[in-house]
Design a protein around this motif. Sequence first.
Motif, PDB file in Angstrom:
ATOM      1  N   ASP A 130       0.562  -1.084  -0.037  1.00  0.00           N
ATOM      2  CA  ASP A 130       0.369   0.466   0.194  1.00  0.00           C
ATOM      3  C   ASP A 130       0.503   0.973   0.068  1.00  0.00           C
ATOM      4  O   ASP A 130       0.762   1.796   0.858  1.00  0.00           O
ATOM      5  CB  ASP A 130      -0.895  -0.083   1.046  1.00  0.00           C
ATOM      6  N   PRO A 131       0.996   2.025  -0.996  1.00  0.00           N
ATOM      7  CA  PRO A 131       2.051   3.044  -0.997  1.00  0.00           C
ATOM      8  C   PRO A 131       1.223   4.306  -0.384  1.00  0.00           C
ATOM      9  O   PRO A 131       0.560   4.508  -0.388  1.00  0.00           O
ATOM     10  CB  PRO A 131       2.670   3.624  -2.961  1.00  0.00           C
ATOM     11  N   ALA A 132       2.308   4.772  -0.323  1.00  0.00           N
ATOM     12  CA  ALA A 132       1.895   6.605   0.308  1.00  0.00           C
ATOM     13  C   ALA A 132       0.857   7.453  -0.226  1.00  0.00           C
ATOM     14  O   ALA A 132       1.028   6.959  -1.439  1.00  0.00           O
ATOM     15  CB  ALA A 132       3.629   7.731   0.530  1.00  0.00           C
ATOM     16  N   LEU A 133      -0.034   8.208  -0.261  1.00  0.00           N
ATOM     17  CA  LEU A 133      -0.891   8.808  -0.501  1.00  0.00           C
ATOM     18  C   LEU A 133      -2.145   8.017  -0.808  1.00  0.00           C
ATOM     19  O   LEU A 133      -3.446   8.505  -2.065  1.00  0.00           O
ATOM     20  CB  LEU A 133      -0.593   9.516  -1.598  1.00  0.00           C
ATOM     21  N   PHE A 134      -2.032   6.506  -1.104  1.00  0.00           N
ATOM     22  CA  PHE A 134      -3.546   5.931  -2.165  1.00  0.00           C
ATOM     23  C   PHE A 134      -3.893   4.755  -0.804  1.00  0.00           C
ATOM     24  O   PHE A 134      -3.633   4.644   0.076  1.00  0.00           O
ATOM     25  CB  PHE A 134      -2.290   4.726  -2.741  1.00  0.00           C
ATOM     26  N   ASP A 135      -4.938   4.316  -0.995  1.00  0.00           N
ATOM     27  CA  ASP A 135      -5.585   3.456  -0.334  1.00  0.00           C
ATOM     28  C   ASP A 135      -5.688   2.352  -1.362  1.00  0.00           C
ATOM     29  O   ASP A 135      -6.716   2.409  -1.884  1.00  0.00           O
ATOM     30  CB  ASP A 135      -7.036   3.881   0.216  1.00  0.00           C
ATOM     31  N   ALA A 136      -4.435   2.246  -0.865  1.00  0.00           N
ATOM     32  CA  ALA A 136      -4.927  -0.243  -1.730  1.00  0.00           C
ATOM     33  C   ALA A 136      -6.503  -0.979  -0.601  1.00  0.00           C
ATOM     34  O   ALA A 136      -5.971  -0.624   0.326  1.00  0.00           O
ATOM     35  CB  ALA A 136      -3.237  -0.598  -1.883  1.00  0.00           C
ATOM     36  N   LYS A 137      -6.315  -1.080  -1.134  1.00  0.00           N
ATOM     37  CA  LYS A 137      -7.596  -2.696  -1.539  1.00  0.00           C
ATOM     38  C   LYS A 137      -7.757  -3.638  -1.931  1.00  0.00           C
ATOM     39  O   LYS A 137      -6.903  -3.906  -3.371  1.00  0.00           O
ATOM     40  CB  LYS A 137      -9.378  -2.280  -1.178  1.00  0.00           C
ATOM     41  N   ALA A 138      -7.781  -4.452  -1.534  1.00  0.00           N
ATOM     42  CA  ALA A 138      -7.684  -6.006  -2.274  1.00  0.00           C
ATOM     43  C   ALA A 138      -9.446  -6.711  -2.342  1.00  0.00           C
ATOM     44  O   ALA A 138      -9.881  -6.257  -2.273  1.00  0.00           O
ATOM     45  CB  ALA A 138      -7.100  -7.192  -1.616  1.00  0.00           C
ATOM     46  N   ASP A 139      -9.281  -7.016  -3.104  1.00  0.00           N
ATOM     47  CA  ASP A 139     -10.567  -7.127  -4.396  1.00  0.00           C
ATOM     48  C   ASP A 139     -10.894  -9.135  -3.428  1.00  0.00           C
ATOM     49  O   ASP A 139     -10.355  -9.509  -3.568  1.00  0.00           O
ATOM     50  CB  ASP A 139     -10.196  -8.158  -6.018  1.00  0.00           C
TER      51      ASP A 139
END
Length: 108
Positions: A39-48
């Motif tokens: 999950d890189p900075a400035l992003f909101d990473a989610k897994a499907d």
Amino acid sequence: MRNAILLAALLLAGCTLTKDPEVVGGNKLTGMVRLGFSDPALFDAKADPYLAQATATRQCQEWGFATAEGYGQPIKTCSVISGTQCLNESVILEYQCRGFAIPPHSGW
């Protein structure tokens, strides 16, 4: 130039990324599968959730179990630090293998 960089950072903040989690560990004996993504900075990473479930189930089936069930909350660990800022988080999802798969019998 500085205003352009600031504007770009503000636009990227809050962007959601969908990640494809990969098997990063587990234990066949206990039936625990660990999936991970970054999950890189400035992003909101989610897994499907459907893809993650399918990936965990596939690993469980390779071990002789029938399916996988999500277990606990995601585990987030900062993997890249610059000063006091976390630039990248590693996210681990845990799944518990359930049931036993019955192998197909040839010749019956």
